[in-house]
Design an enzyme around this catalytic site. Structure first.
Site, PDB file in Angstrom:
ATOM      1  N   TRP A 130       7.746 -33.998  11.780  1.00 51.99           N
ATOM      2  CA  TRP A 130       8.608 -33.439  12.834  1.00 51.99           C
ATOM      3  C   TRP A 130       9.850 -32.869  12.152  1.00 51.99           C
ATOM      4  O   TRP A 130      10.437 -33.535  11.291  1.00 51.99           O
ATOM      5  CB  TRP A 130       8.974 -34.570  13.803  1.00 51.99           C
ATOM      6  CG  TRP A 130       9.875 -34.200  14.927  1.00 51.99           C
ATOM      7  CD1 TRP A 130       9.789 -33.086  15.725  1.00 51.99           C
ATOM      8  CD2 TRP A 130      11.003 -34.949  15.398  1.00 51.99           C
ATOM      9  NE1 TRP A 130      10.789 -33.105  16.662  1.00 51.99           N
ATOM     10  CE2 TRP A 130      11.554 -34.232  16.487  1.00 51.99           C
ATOM     11  CE3 TRP A 130      11.607 -36.149  15.022  1.00 51.99           C
ATOM     12  CZ2 TRP A 130      12.666 -34.673  17.191  1.00 51.99           C
ATOM     13  CZ3 TRP A 130      12.713 -36.594  15.725  1.00 51.99           C
ATOM     14  CH2 TRP A 130      13.233 -35.871  16.792  1.00 51.99           C
ATOM     15  N   ASP A 211       7.591 -44.423  13.464  1.00 51.35           N
ATOM     16  CA  ASP A 211       8.148 -43.648  14.578  1.00 51.35           C
ATOM     17  C   ASP A 211       7.035 -43.381  15.599  1.00 51.35           C
ATOM     18  O   ASP A 211       6.107 -42.630  15.319  1.00 51.35           O
ATOM     19  CB  ASP A 211       8.717 -42.328  14.042  1.00 51.35           C
ATOM     20  CG  ASP A 211       9.389 -41.537  15.158  1.00 51.35           C
ATOM     21  OD1 ASP A 211       9.784 -42.145  16.167  1.00 51.35           O
ATOM     22  OD2 ASP A 211       9.525 -40.306  15.005  1.00 51.35           O
ATOM     23  N   LYS A 246       8.148 -39.114  26.605  1.00 53.36           N
ATOM     24  CA  LYS A 246       6.896 -38.440  26.983  1.00 53.36           C
ATOM     25  C   LYS A 246       6.064 -39.324  27.909  1.00 53.36           C
ATOM     26  O   LYS A 246       5.602 -38.860  28.938  1.00 53.36           O
ATOM     27  CB  LYS A 246       6.056 -38.095  25.750  1.00 53.36           C
ATOM     28  CG  LYS A 246       6.822 -37.827  24.490  1.00 53.36           C
ATOM     29  CD  LYS A 246       7.446 -36.462  24.434  1.00 53.36           C
ATOM     30  CE  LYS A 246       8.233 -36.341  23.143  1.00 53.36           C
ATOM     31  NZ  LYS A 246       8.962 -35.135  22.944  1.00 53.36           N
TER      32      LYS A 246
HETATM   33  C1  LMR Z   1       8.992 -31.965  19.782  1.00 54.16           C
HETATM   34  O1  LMR Z   1       8.643 -32.234  18.636  1.00 54.16           O
HETATM   35  O2  LMR Z   1       8.805 -30.859  20.301  1.00 54.16           O
HETATM   36  C2  LMR Z   1       9.641 -33.026  20.615  1.00 54.16           C
HETATM   37  O3  LMR Z   1       9.668 -34.220  19.950  1.00 54.16           O
HETATM   38  C3  LMR Z   1      10.942 -32.619  21.159  1.00 54.16           C
HETATM   39  C4  LMR Z   1      12.020 -32.503  20.140  1.00 54.16           C
HETATM   40  O4  LMR Z   1      13.096 -33.086  20.368  1.00 54.16           O
HETATM   41  O5  LMR Z   1      11.853 -31.850  19.113  1.00 54.16           O
END
Ligand code: LMR
Length: 399
Positions: A130, A211, A246
């Site tokens: 992420w 996470d 979510k």
């Molecule tokens: C995402 O990866 O799109 C979500 O977890 C929202 C975010 O805050 O990035």
């Protein structure tokens, strides 16, 4: 005075979502940020949450401060849903849990803790991860490295390379792992692979930071938390961040938890009090309303059963959209492999689309994906599936 402050170039996910909201196109589809939309393209208010809100409103309780660590019933509920009812570490009061400002707040609070108590440790995150993982830890002045994860050639996990890298890390290094619905690839480790990772963590004295942002969107609430429970059963000391954004559709209420699994009750008490201090330094105490909603649902057998069924329905909808997109793309571009869409788990698929193809989708069709090629499957519905599949087929077709 502020002349030297340069403009923030923006965030690859949140800024793109803002662009989407402002985009003038008549036809546009948001498959960028991780938001679950229902079949009508709306962000749902879960019935279980609506019922909990009615009960809370009827109580008419004052909007007082929560303690620094958050609401006690919320924190107990986090421990039950994340670690399961039978967890020895929870029973032995070895888990320090705080209510946090979503999963991001948990990661940041954990990062501050790492910097203070493990100042020489670095953290390793998957390649890719992420986008905000790197930002959150680097922002707490922690060195961030990556371990191999995604294999573009096979659309699978480079597990041997991942493990080989973990086996070279110095003791007390932190390793960020996602137990389910890996963001951004949708590729999760098997249980056998998890066992090997856990053994490596123990042998090398590494500290996992798990996470979990999508519990319930992969295979089920308990199945998705399996790695956490296995790690706890193995006696590993680790941190877990979890999010209810979510699976409760409570994005803006910022509901999450940070749990630290310790080796004794006393250690857990000390960790908790230092985390309280960290909260006080940053924002004093977390907000009340979302925690009340989650605690009400998770603490009541009837509401819990309703929520469990709603999570199952969200999971099933995502899976049916995966199949729908795979089938349409297979028909449109025979001979090309799209099975990855149904093999990956959770909200996201890593499509392998290149940045210029993503740009073409956005500019020509108003279909928004991340420039990495990550597609949020939960933004698809019966009303836009054909359109998105045609748009993707058109940018993927040989020119
Ligand atoms: C995402 O990866 O799109 C979500 O977890 C929202 C975010 O805050 O990035």
């Amino acid at each position: 005075m502020f002349h030297h402050v340069n403009a923030y170039p923006g965030d690859p996910i949140l800024s793109l979502f803002q662009d989407f909201q402002r985009a003038p196109q008549a036809r546009k589809v948001n498959l960028s940020i991780g938001l679950f939309y229902d079949e009508n393209g709306a962000i749902p208010v879960l019935e279980s949450v609506r019922n909990a809100a009615a009960r809370i409103a009827a109580q008419g309780a004052p909007h007082t401060y929560l303690p620094m660590e958050g609401s006690a019933p919320f924190r107990e509920a986090v421990q039950r849903v994340v670690f399961g009812e039978a967890c020895a570490a929870v029973r032995e009061r070895r888990v320090a849990t705080l209510q946090t400002l979503g999963g991001s707040g948990a990661l940041r609070l954990g990062a501050e803790f790492i910097k203070r108590y493990f100042p020489d440790s670095a953290i390793w995150i998957s390649d890719p991860s992420w986008d905000n993982h790197r930002v959150l830890f680097a922002g707490a002045q922690i060195e961030v490295h990556s371990y191999p994860y995604y294999d573009a050639a096979s659309n699978g996990i480079r597990f041997d390379a991942m493990l080989a890298t973990l086996e070279t890390l110095p003791a007390r290094s932190f390793v960020l792992l996602q137990p389910c619905c890996h963001n951004p690839t949708g590729l999760d480790l098997t249980r056998e692979q998890w066992r090997a990772v856990i053994a490596c963590m123990q042998a090398r004295g590494l500290i996992p930071f798990i996470d979990m942002a999508y519990q319930g969107f992969g295979d089920g609430l308990d199945d998705d938390a399996w790695a956490i429970r296995a790690m706890s059963d193995a006696g590993v000391a680790f941190l877990v961040s979890n999010s209810f954004s979510k699976n409760f559709s409570l994005y803006g209420e910022r509901c999450g938890g940070l749990s630290v699994v310790c080796s004794s009750e006393q250690e857990a008490t000390h960790v908790l009090t230092q985390m309280q201090a960290g909260v006080r330094r940053a924002y004093s105490s977390p907000p009340l309303f979302g925690a009340q909603l989650v605690a009400q649902v998770l603490g009541d057998a009837q509401l819990y059963a309703q929520w469990d069924a709603e999570v199952a329905a969200m999971r099933a909808r995502i899976k049916s959209m995966r199949t729908g997109l795979r089938d349409r793309l297979r028909d449109a571009l025979p001979g090309r492999a799209f099975d990855y869409l149904v093999e990956q788990r959770g909200m996201f698929s890593y499509t392998g689309l290149r940045a210029h193809e993503v740009d073409a989708l956005r500019e020509r069709f108003g279909v928004y994906l991340l420039r990495s090629g990550r597609l949020c499957v939960a933004g698809l519905n019966a009303g836009n599936l054909d359109y998105v599949a045609e748009a993707m087929a058109s940018v993927l077709a040989p020119q």
